[in-house]
Design a protein around this motif. Sequence first.
Motif, short mmCIF file in Angstrom:
data_model
loop_
_atom_site.label_atom_id
_atom_site.label_comp_id
_atom_site.label_asym_id
_atom_site.label_seq_id
_atom_site.Cartn_x
_atom_site.Cartn_y
_atom_site.Cartn_z
N LEU A 1 0.03 -15.14 8.63
CA LEU A 1 -0.47 -16.47 8.29
C LEU A 1 -1.81 -16.69 8.96
O LEU A 1 -2.20 -15.98 9.89
CB LEU A 1 0.53 -17.56 8.69
CG LEU A 1 0.92 -17.72 10.17
CD1 LEU A 1 -0.13 -18.51 10.97
CD2 LEU A 1 2.26 -18.40 10.30
N THR A 2 -2.49 -17.69 8.46
CA THR A 2 -3.73 -18.15 9.07
C THR A 2 -3.58 -19.63 9.36
O THR A 2 -3.17 -20.40 8.49
CB THR A 2 -4.94 -17.94 8.14
OG1 THR A 2 -5.02 -16.55 7.81
CG2 THR A 2 -6.23 -18.38 8.80
N LYS B 1 -0.94 -10.30 12.99
CA LYS B 1 -0.65 -10.82 11.67
C LYS B 1 -0.90 -12.32 11.60
O LYS B 1 -1.26 -12.85 10.55
CB LYS B 1 0.80 -10.52 11.27
CG LYS B 1 1.09 -9.05 11.05
CD LYS B 1 2.54 -8.84 10.64
CE LYS B 1 2.84 -7.36 10.43
NZ LYS B 1 4.26 -7.15 10.05
N GLN B 2 -0.68 -13.02 12.72
CA GLN B 2 -0.93 -14.45 12.78
C GLN B 2 -2.27 -14.68 13.48
O GLN B 2 -2.43 -14.34 14.65
CB GLN B 2 0.19 -15.17 13.52
CG GLN B 2 1.52 -15.08 12.81
CD GLN B 2 2.55 -16.06 13.32
OE1 GLN B 2 2.40 -16.69 14.36
NE2 GLN B 2 3.63 -16.22 12.56
N ILE B 3 -3.21 -15.24 12.74
CA ILE B 3 -4.54 -15.47 13.28
C ILE B 3 -4.87 -16.96 13.14
O ILE B 3 -4.30 -17.66 12.30
CB ILE B 3 -5.57 -14.61 12.54
CG1 ILE B 3 -6.86 -14.45 13.34
CG2 ILE B 3 -5.85 -15.15 11.13
CD1 ILE B 3 -7.79 -13.38 12.79
N ALA B 4 -5.77 -17.44 13.98
CA ALA B 4 -6.13 -18.86 13.94
C ALA B 4 -7.63 -19.03 14.12
O ALA B 4 -8.31 -18.16 14.68
CB ALA B 4 -5.38 -19.64 15.01
N HIS B 5 -8.12 -20.16 13.64
CA HIS B 5 -9.51 -20.55 13.83
C HIS B 5 -9.50 -22.00 14.32
O HIS B 5 -8.87 -22.87 13.71
CB HIS B 5 -10.30 -20.44 12.53
CG HIS B 5 -10.15 -19.11 11.86
ND1 HIS B 5 -10.62 -17.94 12.41
CD2 HIS B 5 -9.55 -18.76 10.68
CE1 HIS B 5 -10.34 -16.93 11.61
NE2 HIS B 5 -9.68 -17.40 10.55
N VAL C 1 -8.86 -16.48 16.77
CA VAL C 1 -7.91 -16.62 17.88
C VAL C 1 -6.69 -15.74 17.55
O VAL C 1 -6.16 -15.80 16.45
CB VAL C 1 -7.47 -18.09 18.04
CG1 VAL C 1 -6.43 -18.22 19.16
CG2 VAL C 1 -8.68 -18.99 18.31
N ASN C 2 -6.28 -14.91 18.49
CA ASN C 2 -5.17 -13.97 18.30
C ASN C 2 -5.58 -12.83 17.35
O ASN C 2 -4.76 -12.29 16.61
CB ASN C 2 -3.92 -14.66 17.77
CG ASN C 2 -2.63 -13.91 18.09
OD1 ASN C 2 -2.53 -13.26 19.13
ND2 ASN C 2 -1.65 -14.01 17.22
N GLY D 1 1.07 -16.26 4.43
CA GLY D 1 0.98 -15.11 3.54
C GLY D 1 -0.29 -14.29 3.64
O GLY D 1 -0.41 -13.28 2.96
N ALA D 2 -1.24 -14.69 4.47
CA ALA D 2 -2.50 -13.94 4.56
C ALA D 2 -3.10 -14.06 5.95
O ALA D 2 -3.06 -15.13 6.56
CB ALA D 2 -3.49 -14.44 3.52
N THR D 3 -3.64 -12.96 6.44
CA THR D 3 -4.35 -12.94 7.71
C THR D 3 -5.84 -13.00 7.39
O THR D 3 -6.47 -11.99 7.07
CB THR D 3 -4.02 -11.67 8.51
OG1 THR D 3 -2.60 -11.57 8.68
CG2 THR D 3 -4.69 -11.70 9.88
N ILE D 4 -6.41 -14.18 7.44
CA ILE D 4 -7.81 -14.39 7.04
C ILE D 4 -8.69 -14.41 8.29
O ILE D 4 -8.72 -15.39 9.03
CB ILE D 4 -7.97 -15.72 6.27
CG1 ILE D 4 -6.99 -15.77 5.09
CG2 ILE D 4 -9.40 -15.88 5.78
CD1 ILE D 4 -6.90 -17.14 4.45
#
Length: 219
Positions: free
Chosen positions: A89-90, A203-207, A198-199, A142-145
């Motif tokens: 996820l993003t 698979k789990q990324i954040a902005h 971030v991270n 559903g997506a690692t953006i």
Amino acid sequence: MNIARLAARVAVGAVATALATTAVAVPAAQAGAKKPLGTNSLAQVLLADKSGFDHNPRDFDVLTKAVLAVLEAKPDSAVKVLTDGNVALTAFIPNDGAFQRLVQDLTDAYPHLPSESATFTAVAGLGIDTVENVLLYHVVPGATIDRKTAVKADGAELTTALGPTIEVDVRHYPHYKQVRLIDADTDDRDPRVVVFDVNKGNKQIAHAIDRVLRPVDLD
């Protein structure tokens, strides 16, 4: 504006249940990666900061408390996906300053930004269902953006875990590209990404963003 208005306007309808299969209209991120993405969850990243409420508007104390409050009240909430690093996820995560500006806008009661503690109290006062829905509006399952993908995704519609979409708005400047997110509130300034990836590598990324995404138009 009364803070209860947001609670009244945010729908408490059903949230997405098939998180891992939600379609996202952006190019595939991390294509051709040389090694598998890690499974460190975003919850682990948020909980790593144990300082609690402070005077740093750039970290995520209010967000962390909001996530914990939802999961305590509703252990089976879809917000729980943030604790499962195996699910891609993003998330666009508002920093403390973003939540402070939201409360300031909603209440018109503060000549200056409220403290982080007062901000969380006001956010919690919206009700758990509303807080849950607002949080889900910040998650794209559903997506690692990553940043590389995001800056090429101008005009993309991202389907959130709540259901409604947000639009990516990429602005080009001489020395950098700025990513904004267009939400359902047409009158206020759109959130900007202030920290990417971030991270990263998981698979789990954040902005990090400087405003809270609004799933309704507050007029």
